[in-house]
Each structure stands twice: as C-alpha cells, then as structure tokens.
Design a protein around this motif. Structure first.
Motif, PDB file in Angstrom:
ATOM      1  N   SER A   1      -3.039  -2.566  10.186  1.00  0.00           N
ATOM      2  CA  SER A   1      -2.895  -3.263   8.910  1.00  0.00           C
ATOM      3  C   SER A   1      -1.870  -2.546   8.034  1.00  0.00           C
ATOM      4  CB  SER A   1      -4.239  -3.308   8.179  1.00  0.00           C
ATOM      5  OG  SER A   1      -4.599  -2.012   7.717  1.00  0.00           O
ATOM      6  N   LEU A   2      -1.414  -3.222   6.973  1.00  0.00           N
ATOM      7  CA  LEU A   2      -0.475  -2.592   6.053  1.00  0.00           C
ATOM      8  C   LEU A   2      -1.114  -1.402   5.339  1.00  0.00           C
ATOM      9  CD1 LEU A   2       1.295  -5.742   4.562  1.00  0.00           C
ATOM     10  CD2 LEU A   2       2.330  -3.997   6.018  1.00  0.00           C
ATOM     11  N   THR A   3      -2.383  -1.494   5.013  1.00  0.00           N
ATOM     12  CA  THR A   3      -3.069  -0.359   4.388  1.00  0.00           C
ATOM     13  C   THR A   3      -3.079   0.840   5.326  1.00  0.00           C
ATOM     14  OG1 THR A   3      -4.470  -1.807   3.041  1.00  0.00           O
ATOM     15  CG2 THR A   3      -5.264   0.434   3.424  1.00  0.00           C
ATOM     16  N   GLU A   4      -3.380   0.618   6.587  1.00  0.00           N
ATOM     17  CA  GLU A   4      -3.366   1.706   7.556  1.00  0.00           C
ATOM     18  C   GLU A   4      -1.950   2.229   7.787  1.00  0.00           C
ATOM     19  OE1 GLU A   4      -7.080   0.547  10.480  1.00  0.00           O
ATOM     20  OE2 GLU A   4      -5.201  -0.588  10.652  1.00  0.00           O
ATOM     21  N   ALA A   5      -0.984   1.322   7.854  1.00  0.00           N
ATOM     22  CA  ALA A   5       0.400   1.722   8.125  1.00  0.00           C
ATOM     23  C   ALA A   5       0.950   2.634   7.033  1.00  0.00           C
ATOM     24  CB  ALA A   5       1.280   0.484   8.272  1.00  0.00           C
ATOM     25  N   ALA A   6       0.476   2.458   5.798  1.00  0.00           N
ATOM     26  CA  ALA A   6       0.966   3.286   4.698  1.00  0.00           C
ATOM     27  C   ALA A   6       0.627   4.755   4.885  1.00  0.00           C
ATOM     28  CB  ALA A   6       0.392   2.783   3.371  1.00  0.00           C
TER      29      ALA A   6
ATOM     30  N   CYS B   1       6.765   0.010   7.325  1.00  0.00           N
ATOM     31  CA  CYS B   1       6.311   1.156   6.542  1.00  0.00           C
ATOM     32  C   CYS B   1       7.510   2.086   6.397  1.00  0.00           C
ATOM     33  CB  CYS B   1       5.105   1.842   7.157  1.00  0.00           C
ATOM     34  SG  CYS B   1       5.243   2.297   8.895  1.00  0.00           S
ATOM     35  N   ALA B   2       7.460   2.982   5.408  1.00  0.00           N
ATOM     36  CA  ALA B   2       8.678   3.711   5.058  1.00  0.00           C
ATOM     37  C   ALA B   2       8.384   5.131   4.610  1.00  0.00           C
ATOM     38  CB  ALA B   2       9.422   2.969   3.941  1.00  0.00           C
ATOM     39  N   LEU B   3       9.275   6.023   4.988  1.00  0.00           N
ATOM     40  CA  LEU B   3       9.307   7.391   4.490  1.00  0.00           C
ATOM     41  C   LEU B   3      10.179   7.399   3.235  1.00  0.00           C
ATOM     42  CD1 LEU B   3       8.655  10.432   5.143  1.00  0.00           C
ATOM     43  CD2 LEU B   3      10.909  10.490   6.255  1.00  0.00           C
ATOM     44  N   LEU B   4       9.675   7.960   2.141  1.00  0.00           N
ATOM     45  CA  LEU B   4      10.357   7.892   0.852  1.00  0.00           C
ATOM     46  C   LEU B   4      10.600   9.286   0.284  1.00  0.00           C
ATOM     47  CD1 LEU B   4       8.059   5.178  -0.781  1.00  0.00           C
ATOM     48  CD2 LEU B   4      10.223   4.760   0.416  1.00  0.00           C
TER      49      LEU B   4
ATOM     50  N   ALA C   1       0.845  -1.189   0.000  1.00  0.00           N
ATOM     51  CA  ALA C   1       0.000   0.000   0.000  1.00  0.00           C
ATOM     52  C   ALA C   1       0.885   1.244   0.000  1.00  0.00           C
ATOM     53  CB  ALA C   1      -0.919   0.012   1.214  1.00  0.00           C
ATOM     54  N   ALA C   2       0.393   2.306  -0.637  1.00  0.00           N
ATOM     55  CA  ALA C   2       1.082   3.594  -0.664  1.00  0.00           C
ATOM     56  C   ALA C   2       0.036   4.688  -0.529  1.00  0.00           C
ATOM     57  CB  ALA C   2       1.865   3.774  -1.964  1.00  0.00           C
ATOM     58  N   ALA C   3       0.296   5.664   0.321  1.00  0.00           N
ATOM     59  CA  ALA C   3      -0.678   6.728   0.561  1.00  0.00           C
ATOM     60  C   ALA C   3      -0.398   7.936  -0.316  1.00  0.00           C
ATOM     61  CB  ALA C   3      -0.666   7.130   2.032  1.00  0.00           C
ATOM     62  N   LEU C   4      -1.476   8.630  -0.683  1.00  0.00           N
ATOM     63  CA  LEU C   4      -1.358   9.860  -1.451  1.00  0.00           C
ATOM     64  C   LEU C   4      -0.992  11.027  -0.547  1.00  0.00           C
ATOM     65  CD1 LEU C   4      -2.961   8.164  -3.574  1.00  0.00           C
ATOM     66  CD2 LEU C   4      -4.150  10.279  -4.181  1.00  0.00           C
ATOM     67  N   ASN C   5      -0.241  11.973  -1.135  1.00  0.00           N
ATOM     68  CA  ASN C   5       0.059  13.239  -0.489  1.00  0.00           C
ATOM     69  C   ASN C   5      -0.099  14.353  -1.519  1.00  0.00           C
ATOM     70  OD1 ASN C   5       1.318  12.793   2.408  1.00  0.00           O
ATOM     71  ND2 ASN C   5       2.048  11.129   1.122  1.00  0.00           N
ATOM     72  N   ARG C   6      -0.360  15.561  -1.032  1.00  0.00           N
ATOM     73  CA  ARG C   6      -0.538  16.693  -1.939  1.00  0.00           C
ATOM     74  C   ARG C   6       0.679  16.873  -2.838  1.00  0.00           C
ATOM     75  NH1 ARG C   6      -5.042  19.132  -3.480  1.00  0.00           N
ATOM     76  NH2 ARG C   6      -5.764  18.730  -1.352  1.00  0.00           N
ATOM     77  N   ALA C   7       1.857  16.546  -2.346  1.00  0.00           N
ATOM     78  CA  ALA C   7       3.072  16.668  -3.158  1.00  0.00           C
ATOM     79  C   ALA C   7       3.022  15.793  -4.400  1.00  0.00           C
ATOM     80  CB  ALA C   7       4.291  16.303  -2.313  1.00  0.00           C
TER      81      ALA C   7
END
Length: 323
Positions: free
Chosen positions: A115-120, A88-91, A38-44
C-alpha cells in the motif's frame, strides 16, 4: 482536506509543528510533482524540529525524508514517469506536505502488493541500509551482523535485509520488543539496558550503529578480525576517543555517513541499486514494511511525541486524506 488552489505542509515554528498553507511546488527540469498520500517519520525530523539538523541548500524548509503518493506533474527532460504513477521517494526534505517536488532519480515504484502507507516507510530505510551495510561494509552470507536500535525503522529493515542476504543477525533493543524482532528474523536479541552486547554477540563482522560516540570503544571490542563498523547516527554523542591500537589489532574499518546531503547523482545511484537488488525482496515478502501507527499529517506533533517516547516498533507514518 485541501481546498482548490491551496497546498498545505507542516512548518516548524519555535520547535512546534504547525499546519500551514505553503507555495504550491512546480517541477523544474528533471523533477516530478508527487501528490503525497503518506510520509514516514525519521529521527532526523525530530532533530530538524529542534534546530539541530537544517535541510541542505535548495530543499524545502519543512521536514520529511521520504513519502509515497501519485505523480501529478512531470518536468522537462523526465522520462519513464508520467502523471498517475504510484511512487515512493527519497527526499532531502518536504515530505510533510500535500505535494512535493522530487528529482526523478530519487523515485521508486511502489512494490507490488504494498500500500502507499507501507511504501512511505521504505525509501529512507532501504537506501540507508543498502548503502552502508552492503555498498560500504560489504555484508556477505555467513557473516554476523549486529544492528543497534533494532526496533526502529532502520533497524527493522536492517534485520530483514541481513537475513535475506544470509547473515546471522544480532540486535540490541529493550526486552519488551524482543519477541517481535525475533519474528522479523533476528537470531539473537540483546537487552542493552541489562546485558553487555560485546560479550553477548560473540563477535560481529558488520555493525550498523545509530549511537556513535557512546558505543565506539565497545563496537571495536565486538568486531571480528577484518570487521566493519558503519556509523549512521549519533544519538550517544559525536565526540569520542578512538583507540587506534584496538582498531588496528582487529584490522577494522569504520565508515560514517549521512544520506540527506549526498549529491543527487550519488542518491540516484543508490536508488537504482535498491530498485534492482532490494525491491524484488520486498515484492517476494522476504522484507515487509513495518508500520507502527498511521497518524493524520495535520497531527504531526503527536507523531513526534510518539517517536520521542521510544515505544514504537517500525515506522510511524503521517497520512494525507484526499477527495
């Protein structure tokens, strides 16, 4: 679904997000490979898609500032991590992919019960809020904390961290989101479309601002004596006149930072602090990940449209299906 020997990622072509085959990353010294779930969206990410926020040198060209998944390979010199670990990771980029190389110092364990989805949804928000609100602005128990853009991923995290630290939290957001933000712990929610936050908040010790130029003068007006403004975005523009007399009269401090371009050692320092100080709050339930919607990674364009519409609350997450 990925076929054997292929790796896919979302690339940017003419401001569109396209599902393409890309080179399979290999870990260099000090890195691990994470199989992304999973990967979360950010405004960037939206700014990068539009051509306004290029990745720093050495980062993957495709977007994504945080992810969660399972380590599949470990590079030389890495200790404390092994294949099979859930992380989970900061990229600096590259999260919109099936696999990504990550500096080991930017990894966090998936908190217990998450969960992994939440952790993202956690690394970018946790590191941004902690580094700006606590590390730089020194928010303390008993102070008033004003959060602009309270319904986004940063805002929903900042509300909960502020409450966990003992602050009184005020938030600006549209009226239809007020009840949900109150449930997250906001003491006062201000509709920025109809009310003046300067008069409504009654004085703030720390302000977390994603707007920038448009709010600069009013943020200074809203400060208590010795107040601190932490600017982390420029959705309202990047250029404004600064009234030094007004700032001096408040003995105010303004900091303005981005996280993406910080040196690796500084990011690793922030990640360590988040693991030590914030992760226990997540595991205790004092801070909860807020997932607005999960969307398959191949449909990243649809996810961007949802973020651009501005009706989401919390984080939009891209998910990767695996055998």
């Amino acid at each position: 679904m990925t076929q054997a020997g292929t790796v896919h990622a979302i690339e940017i072509e003419n401001q569109k997000l396209v599902w393409n085959e890309v080179p399979d990353p290999e870990p260099t010294d000090g890195e691990v490979i994470v199989d992304v779930r999973a990967a979360a969206l950010n405004r960037a990410d939206i700014l990068q898609r539009r051509g306004h926020y290029p990745p720093p040198p050495g980062a993957p060209a495709y977007p994504g500032l945080e992810c969660a998944g399972v380590i599949s390979a470990v590079g030389g010199g890495v200790t404390g991590h092994q294949p099979g670990d859930r992380v989970c990771a900061l990229l600096a980029g590259g999260g919109y992919a099936e696999r990504v190389a990550v500096p080991a110092g930017q990894l966090l364990p998936v908190p217990a019960g998450i969960s992994l989805t939440e952790a993202a949804t956690l690394p970018e928000a946790a590191c941004t809020v902690w580094s700006n609100v606590v590390d730089l602005a020194r928010l303390r128990a008993g102070e008033t904390f004003l959060v602009h853009g309270g319904s986004g991923g940063i805002g929903t995290f900042a509300i909960q961290l502020g409450k966990a630290l003992g602050a009184t939290v005020a938030v600006t957001a549209r009226a239809h989101k007020h009840d949900r933000l109150t449930e997250l712990g906001a003491d006062r929610v201000i509709d920025y479309t109809t009310a003046d936050f300067v008069s409504e908040v009654g004085g703030a010790d720390v302000i977390l601002d994603i707007i920038g130029a448009k709010y600069l003068a009013r943020n200074i007006a809203a400060l208590n004596p010795d107040g601190r403004i932490a600017i982390i975005g420029m959705q309202g523009g990047s250029t404004a006149e600064l009234n030094l007399g007004a700032l001096t009269a408040k003995r105010g401090t303004i900091t303005a930072t981005t996280l993406r371009a910080r040196p690796l050692a500084d990011k690793a320092r922030i990640v360590r602090q988040v693991r030590e100080q914030v992760w226990p709050l997540v595991e205790s339930g004092a801070i909860r990940p807020v997932v607005d919607e999960s969307i398959p990674l191949a449909q990243a364009q649809r996810a961007h449209h949802r973020m651009e519409a501005g009706d989401h609350l919390g984080k939009i997450v891209l998910t990767v299906s695996r055998p």
